[in-house]
Design a protein around this motif. Structure first.
Motif, PDB file in Angstrom:
ATOM      1  N   THR A 101       0.452  -3.467   2.246  1.00  0.00           N
ATOM      2  CA  THR A 101       1.197  -2.108   1.483  1.00  0.00           C
ATOM      3  C   THR A 101       1.690  -1.298   2.500  1.00  0.00           C
ATOM      4  O   THR A 101       1.367  -1.524   3.652  1.00  0.00           O
ATOM      5  N   ASP A 102       2.494  -0.740   2.263  1.00  0.00           N
ATOM      6  CA  ASP A 102       3.081   0.320   3.200  1.00  0.00           C
ATOM      7  C   ASP A 102       2.174   1.437   3.579  1.00  0.00           C
ATOM      8  O   ASP A 102       2.123   1.723   4.466  1.00  0.00           O
ATOM      9  N   VAL A 103       1.036   1.695   2.623  1.00  0.00           N
ATOM     10  CA  VAL A 103       0.086   2.625   2.912  1.00  0.00           C
ATOM     11  C   VAL A 103      -0.983   1.811   4.091  1.00  0.00           C
ATOM     12  O   VAL A 103      -1.311   2.392   4.875  1.00  0.00           O
ATOM     13  N   GLN A 104      -1.235   0.740   3.785  1.00  0.00           N
ATOM     14  CA  GLN A 104      -1.936  -0.018   4.875  1.00  0.00           C
ATOM     15  C   GLN A 104      -1.166  -0.044   6.247  1.00  0.00           C
ATOM     16  O   GLN A 104      -1.723   0.108   7.123  1.00  0.00           O
ATOM     17  N   ASP A 105       0.130  -0.489   6.085  1.00  0.00           N
ATOM     18  CA  ASP A 105       0.780  -0.305   7.480  1.00  0.00           C
ATOM     19  C   ASP A 105       0.874   0.740   8.106  1.00  0.00           C
ATOM     20  O   ASP A 105       0.489   0.844   9.437  1.00  0.00           O
ATOM     21  N   CYS A 106       1.171   1.939   7.352  1.00  0.00           N
ATOM     22  CA  CYS A 106       1.113   3.249   8.202  1.00  0.00           C
ATOM     23  C   CYS A 106      -0.126   3.931   8.686  1.00  0.00           C
ATOM     24  O   CYS A 106      -0.311   4.452   9.647  1.00  0.00           O
ATOM     25  N   GLN A 107      -1.309   3.340   7.903  1.00  0.00           N
ATOM     26  CA  GLN A 107      -2.805   3.525   8.498  1.00  0.00           C
ATOM     27  C   GLN A 107      -2.957   2.517   9.654  1.00  0.00           C
ATOM     28  O   GLN A 107      -3.557   3.099  10.588  1.00  0.00           O
ATOM     29  N   TRP A 108      -2.464   1.671   9.679  1.00  0.00           N
ATOM     30  CA  TRP A 108      -2.836   0.633  10.758  1.00  0.00           C
ATOM     31  C   TRP A 108      -2.339   1.206  12.002  1.00  0.00           C
ATOM     32  O   TRP A 108      -2.756   1.033  13.056  1.00  0.00           O
ATOM     33  N   ILE A 109      -0.719   1.553  11.951  1.00  0.00           N
ATOM     34  CA  ILE A 109      -0.227   2.142  12.965  1.00  0.00           C
ATOM     35  C   ILE A 109      -0.849   3.270  13.438  1.00  0.00           C
ATOM     36  O   ILE A 109      -1.045   3.614  14.701  1.00  0.00           O
ATOM     37  N   GLN A 110      -1.176   4.076  12.589  1.00  0.00           N
ATOM     38  CA  GLN A 110      -1.995   5.335  13.033  1.00  0.00           C
ATOM     39  C   GLN A 110      -3.220   5.041  13.703  1.00  0.00           C
ATOM     40  O   GLN A 110      -3.593   5.584  15.063  1.00  0.00           O
ATOM     41  N   LYS A 111      -4.049   3.829  13.249  1.00  0.00           N
ATOM     42  CA  LYS A 111      -5.198   3.626  13.805  1.00  0.00           C
ATOM     43  C   LYS A 111      -5.101   3.154  15.255  1.00  0.00           C
ATOM     44  O   LYS A 111      -5.559   3.509  16.297  1.00  0.00           O
ATOM     45  N   LEU A 112      -4.059   2.110  15.489  1.00  0.00           N
ATOM     46  CA  LEU A 112      -3.702   1.791  16.565  1.00  0.00           C
ATOM     47  C   LEU A 112      -3.263   2.841  17.740  1.00  0.00           C
ATOM     48  O   LEU A 112      -3.557   2.562  18.982  1.00  0.00           O
ATOM     49  N   HIS A 113      -2.421   3.552  17.233  1.00  0.00           N
ATOM     50  CA  HIS A 113      -1.925   4.607  18.205  1.00  0.00           C
ATOM     51  C   HIS A 113      -3.151   5.694  18.409  1.00  0.00           C
ATOM     52  O   HIS A 113      -3.105   6.359  19.487  1.00  0.00           O
ATOM     53  N   SER A 114      -3.964   5.876  17.488  1.00  0.00           N
ATOM     54  CA  SER A 114      -5.177   6.857  17.971  1.00  0.00           C
ATOM     55  C   SER A 114      -6.220   6.368  18.946  1.00  0.00           C
ATOM     56  O   SER A 114      -6.443   6.937  19.872  1.00  0.00           O
ATOM     57  N   ILE A 115      -6.403   5.032  19.224  1.00  0.00           N
ATOM     58  CA  ILE A 115      -6.995   4.249  19.965  1.00  0.00           C
ATOM     59  C   ILE A 115      -6.190   4.017  21.292  1.00  0.00           C
ATOM     60  O   ILE A 115      -6.451   3.491  22.246  1.00  0.00           O
ATOM     61  N   GLY A 116      -5.006   4.351  21.287  1.00  0.00           N
ATOM     62  CA  GLY A 116      -4.122   4.036  22.444  1.00  0.00           C
ATOM     63  C   GLY A 116      -3.618   2.424  22.712  1.00  0.00           C
ATOM     64  O   GLY A 116      -3.481   1.988  23.854  1.00  0.00           O
ATOM     65  N   LEU A 117      -3.517   1.840  21.594  1.00  0.00           N
ATOM     66  CA  LEU A 117      -3.270   0.526  21.715  1.00  0.00           C
ATOM     67  C   LEU A 117      -1.632   0.249  21.515  1.00  0.00           C
ATOM     68  O   LEU A 117      -1.185  -0.946  21.622  1.00  0.00           O
ATOM     69  N   LEU A 118      -0.869   1.229  21.337  1.00  0.00           N
ATOM     70  CA  LEU A 118       0.726   0.936  21.132  1.00  0.00           C
ATOM     71  C   LEU A 118       1.430   1.477  22.254  1.00  0.00           C
ATOM     72  O   LEU A 118       1.057   2.490  23.046  1.00  0.00           O
ATOM     73  N   SER A 119       2.405   0.687  22.659  1.00  0.00           N
ATOM     74  CA  SER A 119       3.380   1.238  23.837  1.00  0.00           C
ATOM     75  C   SER A 119       4.787   1.264  23.005  1.00  0.00           C
ATOM     76  O   SER A 119       5.087   0.412  22.317  1.00  0.00           O
ATOM     77  N   GLY A 120       5.387   2.188  23.497  1.00  0.00           N
ATOM     78  CA  GLY A 120       6.740   2.459  22.891  1.00  0.00           C
ATOM     79  C   GLY A 120       7.919   1.311  23.443  1.00  0.00           C
ATOM     80  O   GLY A 120       7.785   1.000  24.643  1.00  0.00           O
ATOM     81  N   SER A 121       8.814   1.289  22.591  1.00  0.00           N
ATOM     82  CA  SER A 121      10.050   0.532  23.053  1.00  0.00           C
ATOM     83  C   SER A 121      10.937   1.551  24.273  1.00  0.00           C
ATOM     84  O   SER A 121      10.658   2.678  23.988  1.00  0.00           O
ATOM     85  N   PHE A 122      11.846   0.815  25.086  1.00  0.00           N
ATOM     86  CA  PHE A 122      12.599   1.617  25.770  1.00  0.00           C
ATOM     87  C   PHE A 122      13.612   2.249  24.911  1.00  0.00           C
ATOM     88  O   PHE A 122      14.301   1.576  23.937  1.00  0.00           O
ATOM     89  N   LEU A 123      13.636   3.509  25.077  1.00  0.00           N
ATOM     90  CA  LEU A 123      14.749   4.291  24.226  1.00  0.00           C
ATOM     91  C   LEU A 123      15.588   5.181  25.622  1.00  0.00           C
ATOM     92  O   LEU A 123      14.782   5.845  26.385  1.00  0.00           O
ATOM     93  N   PRO A 124      16.845   4.814  25.732  1.00  0.00           N
ATOM     94  CA  PRO A 124      17.560   5.489  26.799  1.00  0.00           C
ATOM     95  C   PRO A 124      17.776   7.064  26.656  1.00  0.00           C
ATOM     96  O   PRO A 124      17.555   7.482  25.599  1.00  0.00           O
TER      97      PRO A 124
END
Length: 198
Positions: A101-124
């Motif tokens: 669900t969208d709720v699970q998706d945003c919580q999963w993103i929040q969890k991964l980001h809080s433990i430092g497992l996400l890297s950002g895409s290149f933004l010029p």
């Protein structure tokens, strides 16, 4: 019975939020509980409301996931309001098994980001983004011009005007002069030839 070892993931970004970007609404999570998730619209006032809600909850860094271009307006608002924002590729965040669900998706993103497992895409930067926009626009115009030239040749063939045999490029100077003369009513091939030579 052996004790099971637990591996605890260290919180790297304690004031982190996760946003699942959509075309009609954005789901924002500031934690893993039900009350930590809110759905917002996509209009300017909604984007400002997202920023205000994040500020009100002490959020400092935000991870967003989007596969289209819907993220750009929200990204600009959050950056302007002083948040650290990273845009993540969807393939790094879509690891939840089963029905999502969208709720699970945003919580999963929040969890991964809080433990430092996400890297950002290149933004010029702004200058590079402007140059990239111009280059893409130019490439688009070239593609349209090529398609238009092919259509012109097709329609001329349907009219039994085989200019493509006489001139190499019907969209070149000679070809366009010949087409202009024909559009002005000239049908004599000798006169057409003379007009082109002038």
């Amino acid at each position: 019975m052996k004790e099971q070892n637990q591996i605890l993931m260290e919180i790297v970004n304690p004031q982190a939020a996760g946003i699942d970007i959509g075309s009609r609404s954005h789901f924002v999570a500031i934690g893993q509980k039900e009350e930590h998730v809110r759905e917002f619209g996509v209009y300017n006032e909604d984007l400002k409301a997202i920023s205000d809600w994040l500020k009100g909850n002490g959020i400092q860094t935000v991870a967003m996931e989007s596969t289209g271009t819907y993220w750009q307006a929200l990204y600009a608002v959050l950056i302007n309001d002083g948040f650290q924002v990273i845009l993540c590729n969807g393939k790094f965040t879509k690891n939840i098994k089963g029905k999502k669900t969208d709720v699970q998706d945003c919580q999963w993103i929040q969890k991964l980001h809080s433990i430092g497992l996400l890297s950002g895409s290149f933004l010029p930067d702004l200058q590079t983004e402007q140059l990239r926009t111009y280059c893409r626009h130019r490439a688009g115009l070239i593609d349209v011009a090529a398609d238009t030239s092919k259509k012109m040749q097709k329609y001329l063939r349907l009219l039994n005007l085989r200019l493509d045999i006489i001139v190499k490029d019907i969209c070149g100077l000679t070809g366009l002069k010949m087409i202009e003369a024909i559009c002005n009513g000239e049908t004599d091939s000798q006169k057409l030839h003379l007009k082109i030579l002038i």
